[in-house]
Scaffold this motif. Structure first.
Motif, PDB file in Angstrom:
ATOM      1  N   THR A   4      14.731 -22.741   9.854  1.00 48.08           N
ATOM      2  CA  THR A   4      13.330 -23.103  10.084  1.00 48.08           C
ATOM      3  C   THR A   4      13.040 -24.387   9.298  1.00 48.08           C
ATOM      4  N   ASP A   5      11.838 -24.912   9.485  1.00 49.79           N
ATOM      5  CA  ASP A   5      11.437 -26.117   8.738  1.00 49.79           C
ATOM      6  C   ASP A   5      11.420 -25.861   7.234  1.00 49.79           C
ATOM      7  N   GLN A   6      11.290 -24.596   6.859  1.00 53.08           N
ATOM      8  CA  GLN A   6      11.221 -24.247   5.432  1.00 53.08           C
ATOM      9  C   GLN A   6      12.604 -24.259   4.766  1.00 53.08           C
ATOM     10  N   ASP A   7      13.651 -24.138   5.576  1.00 54.57           N
ATOM     11  CA  ASP A   7      15.002 -24.088   5.012  1.00 54.57           C
ATOM     12  C   ASP A   7      15.473 -25.498   4.660  1.00 54.57           C
ATOM     13  N   TYR A   8      16.543 -25.558   3.890  1.00 54.03           N
ATOM     14  CA  TYR A   8      17.044 -26.848   3.414  1.00 54.03           C
ATOM     15  C   TYR A   8      18.414 -27.172   4.006  1.00 54.03           C
ATOM     16  N   ILE A   9      18.704 -28.476   4.084  1.00 57.01           N
ATOM     17  CA  ILE A   9      20.089 -28.883   4.348  1.00 57.01           C
ATOM     18  C   ILE A   9      20.465 -29.999   3.369  1.00 57.01           C
ATOM     19  N   THR A  10      21.766 -30.095   3.105  1.00 58.39           N
ATOM     20  CA  THR A  10      22.284 -31.311   2.483  1.00 58.39           C
ATOM     21  C   THR A  10      23.256 -31.920   3.476  1.00 58.39           C
ATOM     22  N   SER A  11      23.309 -33.239   3.464  1.00 64.73           N
ATOM     23  CA  SER A  11      24.067 -33.955   4.482  1.00 64.73           C
ATOM     24  C   SER A  11      25.125 -34.846   3.834  1.00 64.73           C
ATOM     25  N   THR A  12      25.773 -35.658   4.644  1.00 64.91           N
ATOM     26  CA  THR A  12      26.908 -36.457   4.154  1.00 64.91           C
ATOM     27  C   THR A  12      26.765 -37.912   4.603  1.00 64.91           C
ATOM     28  N   HIS A  13      27.820 -38.691   4.360  1.00 63.31           N
ATOM     29  CA  HIS A  13      27.834 -40.075   4.846  1.00 63.31           C
ATOM     30  C   HIS A  13      27.827 -40.111   6.383  1.00 63.31           C
ATOM     31  N   LYS A  55      18.031 -31.070  12.301  1.00 59.66           N
ATOM     32  CA  LYS A  55      17.059 -30.398  11.419  1.00 59.66           C
ATOM     33  C   LYS A  55      15.624 -30.842  11.723  1.00 59.66           C
ATOM     34  N   GLY A  56      15.486 -31.753  12.693  1.00 61.82           N
ATOM     35  CA  GLY A  56      14.125 -32.132  13.102  1.00 61.82           C
ATOM     36  C   GLY A  56      13.692 -33.515  12.633  1.00 61.82           C
ATOM     37  N   GLY A  57      14.611 -34.287  12.091  1.00 68.86           N
ATOM     38  CA  GLY A  57      14.271 -35.639  11.637  1.00 68.86           C
ATOM     39  C   GLY A  57      13.817 -36.508  12.810  1.00 68.86           C
ATOM     40  N   GLN A  58      12.918 -37.459  12.525  1.00 65.46           N
ATOM     41  CA  GLN A  58      12.379 -38.307  13.598  1.00 65.46           C
ATOM     42  C   GLN A  58      13.289 -39.503  13.839  1.00 65.46           C
ATOM     43  N   THR A  59      13.715 -39.655  15.086  1.00 66.25           N
ATOM     44  CA  THR A  59      14.678 -40.720  15.404  1.00 66.25           C
ATOM     45  C   THR A  59      14.101 -42.120  15.150  1.00 66.25           C
ATOM     46  N   LYS A  60      12.779 -42.285  15.315  1.00 70.54           N
ATOM     47  CA  LYS A  60      12.170 -43.602  15.072  1.00 70.54           C
ATOM     48  C   LYS A  60      12.344 -44.012  13.606  1.00 70.54           C
ATOM     49  N   VAL A  83      19.844 -22.452   2.449  1.00 72.33           N
ATOM     50  CA  VAL A  83      20.313 -23.831   2.396  1.00 72.33           C
ATOM     51  C   VAL A  83      21.609 -23.931   3.196  1.00 72.33           C
ATOM     52  N   ALA A  84      21.690 -24.917   4.089  1.00 72.69           N
ATOM     53  CA  ALA A  84      22.964 -25.184   4.776  1.00 72.69           C
ATOM     54  C   ALA A  84      23.526 -26.472   4.196  1.00 72.69           C
ATOM     55  N   CYS A  85      24.769 -26.408   3.772  1.00 69.69           N
ATOM     56  CA  CYS A  85      25.415 -27.534   3.095  1.00 69.69           C
ATOM     57  C   CYS A  85      26.554 -28.050   3.976  1.00 69.69           C
ATOM     58  N   PHE A  86      26.391 -29.245   4.522  1.00 68.79           N
ATOM     59  CA  PHE A  86      27.428 -29.827   5.394  1.00 68.79           C
ATOM     60  C   PHE A  86      28.339 -30.735   4.571  1.00 68.79           C
ATOM     61  N   PHE A  87      29.639 -30.673   4.844  1.00 70.88           N
ATOM     62  CA  PHE A  87      30.596 -31.573   4.177  1.00 70.88           C
ATOM     63  C   PHE A  87      31.883 -31.599   4.997  1.00 70.88           C
ATOM     64  N   GLY A  88      32.740 -32.578   4.722  1.00 76.55           N
ATOM     65  CA  GLY A  88      33.973 -32.732   5.498  1.00 76.55           C
ATOM     66  C   GLY A  88      35.153 -32.004   4.886  1.00 76.55           C
TER      67      GLY A  88
END
Ligand code: TPP
Length: 320
Positions: free
Chosen positions: A56-65, A74-79, A139-144
């Motif tokens: 949901t919008d309340q949950d967190y993610i961490t992202s990568t390069h 996660k709902g980020g605005q492309t503009k 929290v969802a944590c993305f990594f390679g």
């Protein structure tokens, strides 16, 4: 688990929006319009989409390069993303972050990160905060795959395990750390096996099958929300392009590349949607047309936005 028509179509839309965004960035980069480096997510769309469809919008993610796909899912605005990639003052970080540092804390996007493996301790800290404050957020944590060799990975999983933190660690195994094939940088075939060392569940799934990713993430998210602690999900996937734009990827075996292109997650989902009669070809074309229009709009917004003023160079750099 039978996914509803709405859920499948919504995941399809997200994947097409990510692909369209990324291919446009590739084109603009080649035209010399994008400053700095870009690492694209083309081919890996099913991972971010399947995981984030459980949040949901309340949950967190961490992202990568390689973060554009995570942010869109996660709902980020492309503009605002495109403006940031162009280094414009209207971008998510006022043009100071670029592709590798986009964040939207209001949407739980704790930031893309140019430091390999740096998201793992951040996600673990966010998980500790969620537990401490009894928020029921996850929290969802993305990594390679490369990042799963870092000390941060092992510390993060160990701490999350002993404290039963609500974190889903998502290893996006696209088989390469830059040009280094997985077999050359680790002695296990499945990163998921590493979960055993921390006493948490670890599962390897087909990362090009959005339904498989969705289902594995649903189980891990449910477990985290119940207070049963973290999980590790390894999604086996493939980046279609070089490590960064401009990398000719001569290290890739052409036959392997061709075999993986046949497993492209988007045509796979299209075939499923048509087969289930959840969509007609015209419906799918419509989704593509809408994504194309959205991304063209984002580019126009970015190109017509001002560059940041030199007077602002030191604002937002340090906390007051
Ligand atoms: C701590 C650190 N070491 C090295 C680098 C240089 N570097 C950038 S991307 C990368 C490979 C990352 O591979 P992986 O984690 O598998 O992610 P992928 O690029 O495949 O998505 C490396 C070594 C870095 N950015 N940070």
């Amino acid at each position: 688990m039978e996914l509803t028509k709405e859920k499948l179509l919504s995941m399809y839309r997200t994947m097409v929006r990510i692909r369209t965004f990324e291919l446009k960035v590739a084109e603009l980069f080649a035209a010399g319009k994008v400053p700095g480096f870009v690492h694209l997510y083309v081919g890996e769309e099913a991972v971010a989409t399947g995981v984030c469809a459980n949040l949901t919008d309340q949950d967190y993610i961490t992202s990568t390069h390689r973060g554009h796909g995570h942010l869109i899912a996660k709902g980020g605005q492309t503009k605002l993303m495109m403006a940031e990639i162009f280094g414009r003052a209207t971008g998510y970080c006022k043009g100071k972050g670029g592709s590798m540092h986009i964040a939207d804390v209001g949407l739980g996007i704790l930031g893309a990160n140019g430091i390999v493996g740096a998201g793992q301790p951040i996600a673990t800290g966010a998980g500790l905060a969620c537990k401490y404050k009894k928020t029921n957020r996850v929290v969802a944590c993305f990594f390679g795959d490369g990042a799963s060799n870092r000390g941060t990975f092992h510390e993060a999983l160990n701490m999350a395990s002993i404290w039963k933190l609500p974190v889903i660690y998502v290893a996006e195994n696209n088989m390469y750390g830059i040009s280094n094939y997985q077999r050359n940088h680790m002695n296990v075939a499945d990163i998921a096996d590493r979960a055993a060392a921390y006493g948490i569940p670890g599962v390897a799934v087909d990362g090009n099958d959005v339904v498989a990713v969705y289902e594995a993430a649903a189980e891990a998210v449910a477990r985290a929300r119940k207070g049963d602690g973290p999980s590790l999900i390894e999604c086996k996937t493939w980046r279609h392009r070089g490590h960064f734009e401009g990398d000719p990827a001569i290290y890739k075996n052409p036959e392997e590349q061709a075999a993986w292109l046949k497993k492209d997650p988007i045509p796979r989902l299209e075939a499923k949607l048509l087969d289930l009669k959840y969509a007609t070809q015209a419906d799918l074309d419509q989704v593509q047309a809408e994504a194309t229009a959205e991304i063209e709009e984002a580019v126009k917004f970015a190109e017509s936005s001002p560059i940041p003023s030199a007077d602002d160079v030191l604002t937002d750099v340090y906390a007051d």
